[in-house]
Scaffold this motif. Sequence first.
Motif, PDB file in Angstrom:
ATOM      1  N   ILE A 150      56.386 -17.752  75.759  1.00 16.00           N
ATOM      2  CA  ILE A 150      56.286 -16.736  75.995  1.00 16.00           C
ATOM      3  C   ILE A 150      54.953 -15.991  75.899  1.00 16.00           C
ATOM      4  O   ILE A 150      54.534 -14.957  76.584  1.00 16.00           O
ATOM      5  CB  ILE A 150      57.276 -15.473  74.418  1.00 16.00           C
ATOM      6  N   THR A 151      53.871 -16.617  75.066  1.00 12.22           N
ATOM      7  CA  THR A 151      52.482 -16.260  75.026  1.00 12.22           C
ATOM      8  C   THR A 151      52.101 -16.068  76.131  1.00 12.22           C
ATOM      9  O   THR A 151      51.204 -15.628  76.923  1.00 12.22           O
ATOM     10  CB  THR A 151      51.684 -16.765  74.288  1.00 12.22           C
ATOM     11  N   LYS A 152      52.561 -16.967  76.905  1.00 13.51           N
ATOM     12  CA  LYS A 152      51.946 -17.456  78.445  1.00 13.51           C
ATOM     13  C   LYS A 152      52.214 -16.190  79.201  1.00 13.51           C
ATOM     14  O   LYS A 152      51.530 -15.867  80.401  1.00 13.51           O
ATOM     15  CB  LYS A 152      52.723 -18.676  79.071  1.00 13.51           C
ATOM     16  N   GLN A 153      53.419 -16.208  80.412  1.00 14.54           N
ATOM     17  CA  GLN A 153      53.996 -14.680  80.152  1.00 14.54           C
ATOM     18  C   GLN A 153      53.258 -13.710  79.888  1.00 14.54           C
ATOM     19  O   GLN A 153      52.717 -12.908  81.327  1.00 14.54           O
ATOM     20  CB  GLN A 153      55.207 -14.970  80.367  1.00 14.54           C
ATOM     21  N   LEU A 154      53.266 -13.361  78.567  1.00 16.40           N
ATOM     22  CA  LEU A 154      52.722 -12.587  78.144  1.00 16.40           C
ATOM     23  C   LEU A 154      50.493 -12.448  78.384  1.00 16.40           C
ATOM     24  O   LEU A 154      49.973 -11.678  78.377  1.00 16.40           O
ATOM     25  CB  LEU A 154      52.642 -11.769  77.057  1.00 16.40           C
ATOM     26  N   GLY A 155      50.524 -13.741  79.055  1.00 16.55           N
ATOM     27  CA  GLY A 155      48.597 -13.831  79.562  1.00 16.55           C
ATOM     28  C   GLY A 155      48.148 -13.889  78.296  1.00 16.55           C
ATOM     29  O   GLY A 155      46.946 -14.120  78.295  1.00 16.55           O
ATOM     30  N   LEU A 156      48.232 -14.242  77.311  1.00 15.49           N
ATOM     31  CA  LEU A 156      48.256 -14.599  75.654  1.00 15.49           C
ATOM     32  C   LEU A 156      47.828 -16.152  75.150  1.00 15.49           C
ATOM     33  O   LEU A 156      47.145 -17.033  74.831  1.00 15.49           O
ATOM     34  CB  LEU A 156      48.515 -14.447  75.338  1.00 15.49           C
ATOM     35  N   GLU A 157      47.589 -16.862  76.312  1.00 18.70           N
ATOM     36  CA  GLU A 157      47.799 -18.025  75.849  1.00 18.70           C
ATOM     37  C   GLU A 157      46.460 -19.257  75.240  1.00 18.70           C
ATOM     38  O   GLU A 157      46.681 -20.130  74.488  1.00 18.70           O
ATOM     39  CB  GLU A 157      48.645 -20.130  77.358  1.00 18.70           C
ATOM     40  N   HIS A 158      45.715 -18.328  76.401  1.00 20.49           N
ATOM     41  CA  HIS A 158      44.505 -18.869  75.834  1.00 20.49           C
ATOM     42  C   HIS A 158      44.273 -17.694  75.028  1.00 20.49           C
ATOM     43  O   HIS A 158      42.542 -18.552  74.772  1.00 20.49           O
ATOM     44  CB  HIS A 158      43.025 -18.499  76.861  1.00 20.49           C
ATOM     45  N   LYS A 159      43.991 -17.495  74.160  1.00 20.69           N
ATOM     46  CA  LYS A 159      44.092 -16.460  72.987  1.00 20.69           C
ATOM     47  C   LYS A 159      45.605 -16.772  71.927  1.00 20.69           C
ATOM     48  O   LYS A 159      45.524 -15.170  71.602  1.00 20.69           O
ATOM     49  CB  LYS A 159      43.386 -14.945  73.138  1.00 20.69           C
ATOM     50  N   ILE A 160      46.312 -17.299  72.038  1.00 16.81           N
ATOM     51  CA  ILE A 160      47.022 -17.051  70.725  1.00 16.81           C
ATOM     52  C   ILE A 160      47.313 -17.099  69.483  1.00 16.81           C
ATOM     53  O   ILE A 160      47.897 -16.326  68.880  1.00 16.81           O
ATOM     54  CB  ILE A 160      47.671 -18.836  71.244  1.00 16.81           C
ATOM     55  N   HIS A 161      46.369 -17.160  69.110  1.00 16.72           N
ATOM     56  CA  HIS A 161      45.865 -16.631  67.516  1.00 16.72           C
ATOM     57  C   HIS A 161      46.489 -15.197  67.671  1.00 16.72           C
ATOM     58  O   HIS A 161      46.392 -14.675  66.592  1.00 16.72           O
ATOM     59  CB  HIS A 161      44.334 -17.374  67.475  1.00 16.72           C
ATOM     60  N   VAL A 162      45.670 -14.039  68.589  1.00 18.58           N
ATOM     61  CA  VAL A 162      45.974 -12.638  68.009  1.00 18.58           C
ATOM     62  C   VAL A 162      47.626 -12.306  67.583  1.00 18.58           C
ATOM     63  O   VAL A 162      47.801 -11.075  67.126  1.00 18.58           O
ATOM     64  CB  VAL A 162      45.276 -11.786  69.458  1.00 18.58           C
ATOM     65  N   ILE A 163      48.020 -13.403  68.455  1.00 22.08           N
ATOM     66  CA  ILE A 163      49.503 -12.612  67.776  1.00 22.08           C
ATOM     67  C   ILE A 163      50.022 -12.829  66.091  1.00 22.08           C
ATOM     68  O   ILE A 163      51.093 -12.596  65.704  1.00 22.08           O
ATOM     69  CB  ILE A 163      50.253 -13.759  68.557  1.00 22.08           C
ATOM     70  N   PHE A 164      48.860 -13.115  65.402  1.00 21.85           N
ATOM     71  CA  PHE A 164      49.072 -13.885  64.119  1.00 21.85           C
ATOM     72  C   PHE A 164      47.947 -12.719  63.172  1.00 21.85           C
ATOM     73  O   PHE A 164      48.815 -12.753  62.433  1.00 21.85           O
ATOM     74  CB  PHE A 164      48.733 -15.190  63.842  1.00 21.85           C
ATOM     75  N   ARG A 165      47.668 -11.716  63.943  1.00 23.49           N
ATOM     76  CA  ARG A 165      47.291 -11.111  63.761  1.00 23.49           C
ATOM     77  C   ARG A 165      47.682  -9.719  63.293  1.00 23.49           C
ATOM     78  O   ARG A 165      48.445  -9.145  63.290  1.00 23.49           O
ATOM     79  CB  ARG A 165      45.576 -10.757  64.045  1.00 23.49           C
ATOM     80  N   ASN A 166      47.081  -9.618  61.395  1.00 19.05           N
ATOM     81  CA  ASN A 166      47.743  -8.034  61.313  1.00 19.05           C
ATOM     82  C   ASN A 166      47.139  -6.892  61.106  1.00 19.05           C
ATOM     83  O   ASN A 166      46.467  -6.478  61.530  1.00 19.05           O
ATOM     84  CB  ASN A 166      48.044  -8.252  59.845  1.00 19.05           C
TER      85      ASN A 166
END
Length: 166
Positions: A150-166
């Motif tokens: 899912i993160t790859k489809q959203l263009g976040l695979e190189h910055k997965i850590h941002v999805i854990f940010r509150n």
Amino acid sequence: MEYCEFKEITNIRLIEIIRHQKINVSYIAKKSGISQSQIYKVFSGNSDTTLVTLYKILLSLNVDIELFFNFSIPSEKTINYQKACAENNILKIVKKNLKIQQANLSRLEGLTQSKIAEKMGYSDYKYINKLLSTKNNSVKDMYLSTLFSITKQLGLEHKIHVIFRN
């Protein structure tokens, strides 16, 4: 980045953290509530683990999940930075951030849940909708491979850590 590289980096980081802290699987099992056999499977890379299982392991290691997935930070620098966050809260944060990113890309680029599902090989968007829906706790059972896809489809695979940010 592809999933096999992501999985390898994740496993290496876990092993580096354990070596740095000089602890064993028995200690992690007691502190996390996860069986030793499951922990061995996660560390060996022979098992696709759920986000919740990894989160419990990281909690037992006193590692912040956002820092853990920030691959630009050395493994040993992620230790002792644990934010006090309940399992349910971290799952809500992940779901919220994935949903926001998907909604933004849907508006900007037409990346709908149907298109994400299609790119991931699903014939129906309902699975993606269920994962991103705020009405259920489906992220609890999300595997890291699904999270990565899912993160790859959203263009976040190189910055997965941002999805854990509150």
